[in-house]
Design a protein around this motif. Structure first.
Motif, PDB file in Angstrom:
ATOM      1  N   UNK A  61      25.864  61.897  28.177  1.00 50.41           N
ATOM      2  CA  UNK A  61      25.293  63.185  28.555  1.00 50.41           C
ATOM      3  C   UNK A  61      26.153  64.329  28.027  1.00 50.41           C
ATOM      4  N   UNK A  62      25.519  65.439  27.776  1.00 46.55           N
ATOM      5  CA  UNK A  62      26.210  66.623  27.283  1.00 46.55           C
ATOM      6  C   UNK A  62      27.115  67.189  28.371  1.00 46.55           C
ATOM      7  N   UNK A  63      28.401  67.417  28.035  1.00 49.84           N
ATOM      8  CA  UNK A  63      29.346  67.896  29.048  1.00 49.84           C
ATOM      9  C   UNK A  63      30.375  68.880  28.482  1.00 49.84           C
ATOM     10  N   UNK A  64      30.050  69.522  27.353  1.00 49.86           N
ATOM     11  CA  UNK A  64      30.945  70.532  26.797  1.00 49.86           C
ATOM     12  C   UNK A  64      30.168  71.833  26.611  1.00 49.86           C
ATOM     13  N   UNK A  65      30.893  72.943  26.518  1.00 49.53           N
ATOM     14  CA  UNK A  65      30.262  74.251  26.359  1.00 49.53           C
ATOM     15  C   UNK A  65      29.624  74.390  24.980  1.00 49.53           C
ATOM     16  N   UNK A  66      28.724  75.347  24.859  1.00 51.46           N
ATOM     17  CA  UNK A  66      28.039  75.604  23.590  1.00 51.46           C
ATOM     18  C   UNK A  66      29.071  75.869  22.487  1.00 51.46           C
ATOM     19  N   UNK A  67      28.898  75.165  21.361  1.00 50.41           N
ATOM     20  CA  UNK A  67      29.789  75.347  20.225  1.00 50.41           C
ATOM     21  C   UNK A  67      31.054  74.520  20.283  1.00 50.41           C
ATOM     22  N   UNK A  68      31.262  73.782  21.381  1.00 56.87           N
ATOM     23  CA  UNK A  68      32.461  72.964  21.529  1.00 56.87           C
ATOM     24  C   UNK A  68      32.140  71.499  21.257  1.00 56.87           C
TER      25      UNK A  68
END
Length: 234
Positions: free
Chosen positions: A208-215
């Motif tokens: 699952x996605x768990x980092x901020x946008x662009x990271x």
């Protein structure tokens, strides 16, 4: 793996430099000179360059939260490449396992392991991709059932594979698919008389996605292993 790629992955040579060295007879596989850059080599082969044994760098597995207005390409085009956001060496060796459109955001997986990415992108492996979809108008009754049965897309001979639709709000849904036809999500909703106005991928397999946008971050060993054996859950 192709011999020229193996040499690149084991040295600082570019693809052109590796091909030149191979053509000049500087590369041997299991003691035999090989001058065809397309020759396949395997993990148990001994490959040397000018007598020095080559050992490829470990494969890399990366998760990124793709911003809008970037493209899943190794080079800039009309939009900038998302690789501009990754501060790593040898990014030209990396590729994206399941591309997103320039206006689509969310989870992308990046690697230099072609066998691993095959498990994610080929429909027969049934790796789930979960999208949050914003729609231009409320869904008609029965659309979830249509998606479960398969949708006939324009220009396609076969129905899409069964897909799961979860209603969040009148114009806000989760869609889970196990294939990745060209513009598939947008085309599926178009086929039922609706239009996608926002599209965000939240999960691939069990990751699952768990980092901020662009990271971005490297995947854990468990995540890498889980995607190597992904299967459909619905």
């Amino acid at each position: 793996m192709r011999l020229d790629k193996f040499v690149c992955k084991s040295t600082a040579l570019s693809r052109e430099g590796a091909t030149d060295a191979i053509h000049k007879g500087a590369v041997s596989v299991n003691g035999e000179v090989v001058t065809n850059e397309k020759a396949q080599v395997h993990e148990n082969n001994t490959v040397t360059l000018s007598g020095e044994t080559l050992r490829p760098r470990p494969f890399r597995y990366i998760l990124m939260n793709k911003p809008a207005g970037t493209i899943c390409s190794n080079v800039d085009e009309v939009y900038p490449s998302l690789f501009n956001l990754i501060e790593l060496d040898n990014t030209e060796e990396l590729h994206i396992a399941g591309r997103l459109d320039a206006d689509t955001t969310g989870l992308v997986l990046i690697t230099d392991d072609g066998h691993w990415s095959f498990n994610i992108t080929t429909p027969t492996k049934h790796c789930e991709k979960v999208y949050r979809v914003g729609l231009s108008r409320p869904l008609r009754d029965g659309v979830a059932r249509q998606f479960e049965q398969g949708i006939q897309l324009q220009g396609e001979n076969q129905l899409t594979l069964p897909a799961k639709l979860e209603i969040i709000g009148p114009q806000d849904v989760y869609l889970t698919i196990t294939e990745g036809k060209f513009h598939q999500v947008k085309r599926m909703f178009s086929a039922v008389g609706n239009r996608v106005i926002s599209l965000h991928r939240e999960r691939i397999g069990n990751v699952a996605l768990d980092v901020e946008v662009g990271h971005w971050r490297f995947l854990t060993d468990d995540e890498v292993a889980s995607l190597a054996t992904s299967s459909r859950h619905f």
